[in-house]
Design a protein around this motif. Structure first.
Motif, PDB file in Angstrom:
ATOM      1  N   TYR A   1       2.234  13.229   0.098  1.00  0.00           N
ATOM      2  CA  TYR A   1       2.235  13.921  -1.190  1.00  0.00           C
ATOM      3  C   TYR A   1       1.020  14.816  -1.398  1.00  0.00           C
ATOM      4  CZ  TYR A   1       6.206  11.313  -2.957  1.00  0.00           C
ATOM      5  OH  TYR A   1       7.455  10.813  -3.158  1.00  0.00           O
TER       6      TYR A   1
ATOM      7  N   GLY B   1       0.698   7.323   2.284  1.00  0.00           N
ATOM      8  CA  GLY B   1       1.357   7.789   1.060  1.00  0.00           C
ATOM      9  C   GLY B   1       0.742   9.083   0.565  1.00  0.00           C
TER      10      GLY B   1
ATOM     11  N   VAL C   1      -5.121   0.339  -4.842  1.00  0.00           N
ATOM     12  CA  VAL C   1      -4.404   1.401  -4.125  1.00  0.00           C
ATOM     13  C   VAL C   1      -4.714   2.748  -4.776  1.00  0.00           C
ATOM     14  CG1 VAL C   1      -2.113   2.306  -3.580  1.00  0.00           C
ATOM     15  CG2 VAL C   1      -2.552  -0.136  -3.373  1.00  0.00           C
TER      16      VAL C   1
ATOM     17  N   SER D   1       1.319   3.332  -3.445  1.00  0.00           N
ATOM     18  CA  SER D   1       0.729   4.669  -3.588  1.00  0.00           C
ATOM     19  C   SER D   1       1.793   5.681  -3.998  1.00  0.00           C
ATOM     20  CB  SER D   1       0.028   5.099  -2.300  1.00  0.00           C
ATOM     21  OG  SER D   1       0.928   5.089  -1.223  1.00  0.00           O
ATOM     22  N   ILE D   2       2.981   5.569  -3.405  1.00  0.00           N
ATOM     23  CA  ILE D   2       4.053   6.508  -3.757  1.00  0.00           C
ATOM     24  C   ILE D   2       4.492   6.304  -5.208  1.00  0.00           C
ATOM     25  CG2 ILE D   2       6.480   7.070  -3.298  1.00  0.00           C
ATOM     26  CD1 ILE D   2       5.803   6.763  -0.333  1.00  0.00           C
ATOM     27  N   LEU D   3       4.609   5.038  -5.589  1.00  0.00           N
ATOM     28  CA  LEU D   3       4.997   4.733  -6.964  1.00  0.00           C
ATOM     29  C   LEU D   3       3.993   5.326  -7.955  1.00  0.00           C
ATOM     30  CD1 LEU D   3       6.915   2.719  -8.734  1.00  0.00           C
ATOM     31  CD2 LEU D   3       4.823   1.369  -8.827  1.00  0.00           C
ATOM     32  N   LEU D   4       2.706   5.135  -7.666  1.00  0.00           N
ATOM     33  CA  LEU D   4       1.673   5.648  -8.571  1.00  0.00           C
ATOM     34  C   LEU D   4       1.734   7.168  -8.680  1.00  0.00           C
ATOM     35  CD1 LEU D   4      -1.539   3.568  -7.801  1.00  0.00           C
ATOM     36  CD2 LEU D   4      -0.359   3.748  -9.970  1.00  0.00           C
ATOM     37  N   ILE D   5       1.872   7.824  -7.525  1.00  0.00           N
ATOM     38  CA  ILE D   5       1.890   9.293  -7.538  1.00  0.00           C
ATOM     39  C   ILE D   5       3.099   9.786  -8.335  1.00  0.00           C
ATOM     40  CG2 ILE D   5       2.154  11.366  -6.125  1.00  0.00           C
ATOM     41  CD1 ILE D   5       0.650   9.836  -3.891  1.00  0.00           C
ATOM     42  N   VAL D   6       4.267   9.244  -8.011  1.00  0.00           N
ATOM     43  CA  VAL D   6       5.494   9.729  -8.655  1.00  0.00           C
ATOM     44  C   VAL D   6       5.457   9.430 -10.147  1.00  0.00           C
ATOM     45  CG1 VAL D   6       7.984   9.425  -8.764  1.00  0.00           C
ATOM     46  CG2 VAL D   6       6.847   9.568  -6.547  1.00  0.00           C
ATOM     47  N   PHE D   7       5.043   8.233 -10.509  1.00  0.00           N
ATOM     48  CA  PHE D   7       5.029   7.851 -11.923  1.00  0.00           C
ATOM     49  C   PHE D   7       4.016   8.693 -12.706  1.00  0.00           C
ATOM     50  CE2 PHE D   7       3.275   5.102 -15.335  1.00  0.00           C
ATOM     51  CZ  PHE D   7       4.403   5.092 -16.141  1.00  0.00           C
TER      52      PHE D   7
ATOM     53  N   GLN E   1      -4.862  -2.745   5.918  1.00  0.00           N
ATOM     54  CA  GLN E   1      -3.434  -2.418   5.754  1.00  0.00           C
ATOM     55  C   GLN E   1      -3.214  -1.617   4.484  1.00  0.00           C
ATOM     56  OE1 GLN E   1      -1.582  -6.255   5.751  1.00  0.00           O
ATOM     57  NE2 GLN E   1      -1.358  -6.324   7.980  1.00  0.00           N
ATOM     58  N   LEU E   2      -3.810  -2.123   3.409  1.00  0.00           N
ATOM     59  CA  LEU E   2      -3.645  -1.466   2.116  1.00  0.00           C
ATOM     60  C   LEU E   2      -4.171  -0.031   2.164  1.00  0.00           C
ATOM     61  CD1 LEU E   2      -2.619  -2.705  -0.584  1.00  0.00           C
ATOM     62  CD2 LEU E   2      -4.984  -2.836  -1.288  1.00  0.00           C
TER      63      LEU E   2
ATOM     64  N   VAL F   1      -4.732  10.207 -11.152  1.00  0.00           N
ATOM     65  CA  VAL F   1      -3.800  10.864 -10.225  1.00  0.00           C
ATOM     66  C   VAL F   1      -3.485  12.288 -10.701  1.00  0.00           C
ATOM     67  CG1 VAL F   1      -1.463  10.784  -9.270  1.00  0.00           C
ATOM     68  CG2 VAL F   1      -2.788   8.694  -9.451  1.00  0.00           C
TER      69      VAL F   1
ATOM     70  N   GLY G   1       0.827  -1.208   0.000  1.00  0.00           N
ATOM     71  CA  GLY G   1       0.000   0.000   0.000  1.00  0.00           C
ATOM     72  C   GLY G   1       0.856   1.251   0.000  1.00  0.00           C
ATOM     73  N   PHE G   2       1.883   1.245   0.851  1.00  0.00           N
ATOM     74  CA  PHE G   2       2.718   2.434   0.984  1.00  0.00           C
ATOM     75  C   PHE G   2       3.548   2.667  -0.277  1.00  0.00           C
ATOM     76  CE2 PHE G   2       6.390   4.797   2.799  1.00  0.00           C
ATOM     77  CZ  PHE G   2       5.667   5.915   3.168  1.00  0.00           C
TER      78      PHE G   2
ATOM     79  N   LEU H   1      -6.649   6.175  -3.407  1.00  0.00           N
ATOM     80  CA  LEU H   1      -5.816   7.375  -3.472  1.00  0.00           C
ATOM     81  C   LEU H   1      -6.559   8.544  -4.137  1.00  0.00           C
ATOM     82  CD1 LEU H   1      -2.882   8.434  -3.054  1.00  0.00           C
ATOM     83  CD2 LEU H   1      -2.440   7.731  -5.394  1.00  0.00           C
TER      84      LEU H   1
ATOM     85  N   LEU I   1      -0.215  16.746  -4.889  1.00  0.00           N
ATOM     86  CA  LEU I   1      -1.355  16.297  -5.696  1.00  0.00           C
ATOM     87  C   LEU I   1      -2.333  17.432  -5.975  1.00  0.00           C
ATOM     88  CD1 LEU I   1      -2.092  12.808  -4.151  1.00  0.00           C
ATOM     89  CD2 LEU I   1      -1.537  13.271  -6.516  1.00  0.00           C
TER      90      LEU I   1
ATOM     91  N   LEU J   1      -2.209   2.443   4.630  1.00  0.00           N
ATOM     92  CA  LEU J   1      -0.888   2.842   4.124  1.00  0.00           C
ATOM     93  C   LEU J   1      -1.000   3.682   2.857  1.00  0.00           C
ATOM     94  CD1 LEU J   1       1.846   2.308   5.396  1.00  0.00           C
ATOM     95  CD2 LEU J   1       0.015   0.954   6.368  1.00  0.00           C
ATOM     96  N   THR J   2      -2.092   3.492   2.122  1.00  0.00           N
ATOM     97  CA  THR J   2      -2.331   4.394   0.994  1.00  0.00           C
ATOM     98  C   THR J   2      -2.577   5.807   1.525  1.00  0.00           C
ATOM     99  OG1 THR J   2      -3.305   2.574  -0.228  1.00  0.00           O
ATOM    100  CG2 THR J   2      -3.755   4.780  -1.050  1.00  0.00           C
TER     101      THR J   2
END
Lengths: 73, 593
Positions: free
Chosen positions: B476, B472, B384, A48-54, B464-465, B257, A44-45, B388, B480, B468-469
């Motif tokens: 950011y 994240g 995820v 989410s970071i990968l998706l945002i950055v990419f 958990q998913l 996103v 999840g962590f 988000l 965003l 933690l999303t």
């Protein structure tokens, strides 16, 4: 609510979920990562970071254009 | 109660609404039609009926089984919710278009043959385009035309496939196709356009944000999900759909996103969520097909709630971009809308106790039990991204967000009218009911369900998913929300920029060439025409050329024909005919002797 307290609650929640991940493992794992306890914490962590950055990178360098892009003749 | 296909209940009802002059009665009829349709659905036995003879074929308007009933139930439910949300609108044409759209979708769902399928398929496209045009902006007019062109193109491909299929097999039955034939490939292509599978999806995020507030709610439910239904009906287990679906799920998420237009962001999440369904249809096992049906059911509910919530924001504030809404503390002015929106957002994000949790997990589990590791990871990552964008970024940007001092006050904003609140409320309530009591949904599914969403492991893993999303996102969140107003390029670029290039090519170089060819031909024709009025000119030209005098044809033709110039003495004529007769006599005697 002040930010320090909020982040403490968040930390406690993540810790609790981490422990719960060990208490309730996946009973029928199909793939190796499903055998890792609390895998979804990392997924999840990082996901989410990968998706945002990419997506941001892709948008910045390619996809996002001026709002009059299609109106230019 | 009445022996009429549900499609016709809506279509006749739609035509009846404008005939009634009393507004209250119009509203009553509009709300009664879905109730009537629901009663009809309850009484429809399973089987094949409502057959009609057309040319040499049997049309089937009632192929009724668990799969078609599942989709019909949710279509009728959402048509009631959508109409309740829209009932304050005085312009009856919008209601007529909406119900023609609903009716034709039900026609597609119960169609047992390819002709009636195609017939309703086309009405669907034609009716829904009005839900875009009724927004009456220049952008909606243009987007509507693009939408119509894409669907007419898809319809033409579908018709081509159907004609090939019928001429190959001689049967018009709408059954599973053999993908090795060209006919089936054409039909699949037509279906994939309506399912908004990339790269054929761009019509959706192009058109849905430009539709009317209430019309877009209808559109989110019918076109793509009826495409999922026909895919499940005829292309279950087609491997390419697994990959297309998983790519689709991530494609929509990535665009969402970076998207700032609130309804365009939600549109990309339709693409993403329909990806789960397309993928499940491709997997094709009983569990996967149950998952596809269940997810379509849940998706229609929560996506309507999300579009209704954001529609209410646009209607009450007149703003549609996160950049115009963030930091204005809208949560103080529209808290109820926020709450109901969040029910939809938790549902799409598969939070336990909300309906996405009982259907999306089924598809992901089906990918697992069919041993598709990459697909499972892709769908997991799309989950995820869903939380988000729809669960965090959008509500944060619209209702909260950190002010940076440049914000203007949204003074006029308040909760939407009661009927809009009721529409959202019923939608949200159904999301929760199907989330808490999944059996209510599971017993409608085409196959027996042996899936238990609420195991401790499922719940813990989901939380958990999600948590933690959230972490994240929190890191950011300002990034965003930042940025300029912009548009995102998508595959509509090909028909918007390349299409314009083709148009410009036709308008300028090609047109100039046509001009050239045309004027050349015209001048030749003119010469021939004047020559036919004055044929001696040709002889004269010949004479002048022989005698070395330089004259052009145009010069000679300038002098009009005057018969007196060319009249010969009578004697020459007589002499010529005598000579001819003499030669004739000679030849005759020679032959005769």
């Amino acid at each position: 609510m002040n930010p320090t307290r909020l982040s403490r609650i968040m930390m406690a929640l993540i810790l609790a979920l981490f422990v719960l991940g060990f208490i309730f493992p996946n009973p029928h794992p199909h793939f190796w990562w499903q055998k890792i306890p609390a895998f979804d914490i990392f997924f999840g962590f990082l996901g989410s970071i990968l998706l945002i950055v990419f997506a941001k990178w892709l948008g910045h360098n390619w996809l996002l254009k001026d709002k009059d892009y299609y109106n230019h003749d | 109660m009445i022996n009429l296909p549900p499609a016709f209940i809506y279509i006749i009802g739609a035509l009846l609404i404008p005939l009634v002059r009393v507004r209250r009665l119009q509203q009553a009829i509009a709300l009664l039609i879905p109730i009537l349709a629901m009663i009809t659905l309850w009484q429809m036995p399973q089987g094949v009926y409502w057959q009609m003879r057309f040319l040499d074929y049997d049309l089937i308007l009632g192929r009724v089984d668990k799969l078609s009933l599942l989709f019909a139930y949710i279509f009728v439910i959402i048509s009631f919710i959508g109409m309740l949300y829209a009932i304050h609108i005085k312009e009856m044409g919008q209601h007529v278009a909406a119900y023609l759209y609903v009716g034709s979708t039900l026609g597609v769902v119960f169609a047992g043959d390819l002709f009636s399928l195609f017939f309703f398929w086309e009405i669907m496209a034609a009716a829904s385009v009005f839900l875009i045009w009724y927004n009456k902006t220049e952008a909606s007019l243009k987007a509507g035309f693009r939408y119509a062109l894409v669907h007419l193109f898809g319809g033409a491909i579908l018709l081509g496939g159907i004609v090939m299929q019928v001429s190959n097999t001689g049967s018009i039955l709408f059954n599973p196709f053999d993908l090795s034939t060209l006919a089936a490939k054409f039909i699949l292509f037509g279906f994939l356009i309506n399912a908004a599978v990339p790269p054929l999806h761009a019509w959706l995020p192009d058109a849905y944000p430009e539709g009317t507030i209430t019309g877009s709610v209808f559109m989110t439910a019918f076109t793509t999900k009826s495409a999922v239904y026909v895919l499940a009906r005829s292309f279950a287990g087609t491997e390419i759909l697994i990959w297309l679906g998983a790519i689709m799920a991530l494609y929509g998420v990535i665009y969402a996103v970076i998207e700032k237009d609130i309804r365009r962001l939600l549109s990309y999440h339709i693409v993403s969520q329909v990806g789960y369904m397309v993928c499940a249809v491709g997997i094709g096992t009983e569990m996967a097909l149950n998952g596809a049906g269940a997810h379509a059911f849940c998706h229609i509910l929560y996506k309507a709630v999300l579009f209704m919530g954001m529609g209410a924001v646009i209607q009450m504030t007149g703003r549609r971009n996160i950049l115009d809404l963030k930091g204005r503390h809208l949560y103080k002015k529209m808290p109820l809308t926020l709450g109901l929106y969040m029910v939809g957002a938790f549902s799409i994000s598969a939070v336990p106790l909300f309906n996405g949790f009982v259907s999306k997990t089924m598809i992901v589990a089906a990918a697992g039990s069919s041993h598709l590791p990459i697909i499972e990871i892709m769908l997991h990552l799309a989950s995820v991204g869903t939380f988000l964008s729809v669960g965090l970024k959008l509500p944060w940007g619209v209702w909260f967000g950190k002010p940076d001092g440049s914000e203007d006050e949204i003074a006029e904003a308040k909760e939407p009218p009661l009927n809009m609140q009721l529409g959202m409320g019923i939608g949200a309530l159904l999301c929760i009911i199907t989330g808490i009591f999944p059996e209510t949904l599971y017993k409608l599914l085409p196959y027996k369900v042996e899936f238990h969403p609420y195991t401790p492991n499922h719940i813990v893993a989901s939380l958990q998913l999600l948590v933690l999303t959230l972490a994240g996102f929190w890191i950011y969140r300002d990034k965003l929300m930042a940025g300029e107003k912009s548009i995102s390029l998508d595959t509509d670029w090909f028909y918007r920029v390349f299409g314009r290039a083709v148009l410009n090519f036709c308008l300028y170089p090609l047109n100039r060439f046509r001009d050239l060819v045309q004027s050349a031909f015209v001048s030749r024709t003119r010469t021939i025409a004047s020559l036919s009025k004055h044929p001696y000119a040709l002889l004269e030209l010949f004479w002048y050329t022989l005698s070395g005098e330089r004259k052009t044809m145009a010069e000679l033709l300038q002098r009009p024909y005057d018969e007196k110039d060319y009249r010969l003495p009578v004697g020459i004529g007589v002499c010529a005919s005598l000579i001819f007769l003499f030669i004739y006599a000679l030849v005759y005697m020679r032959v005769a002797s």
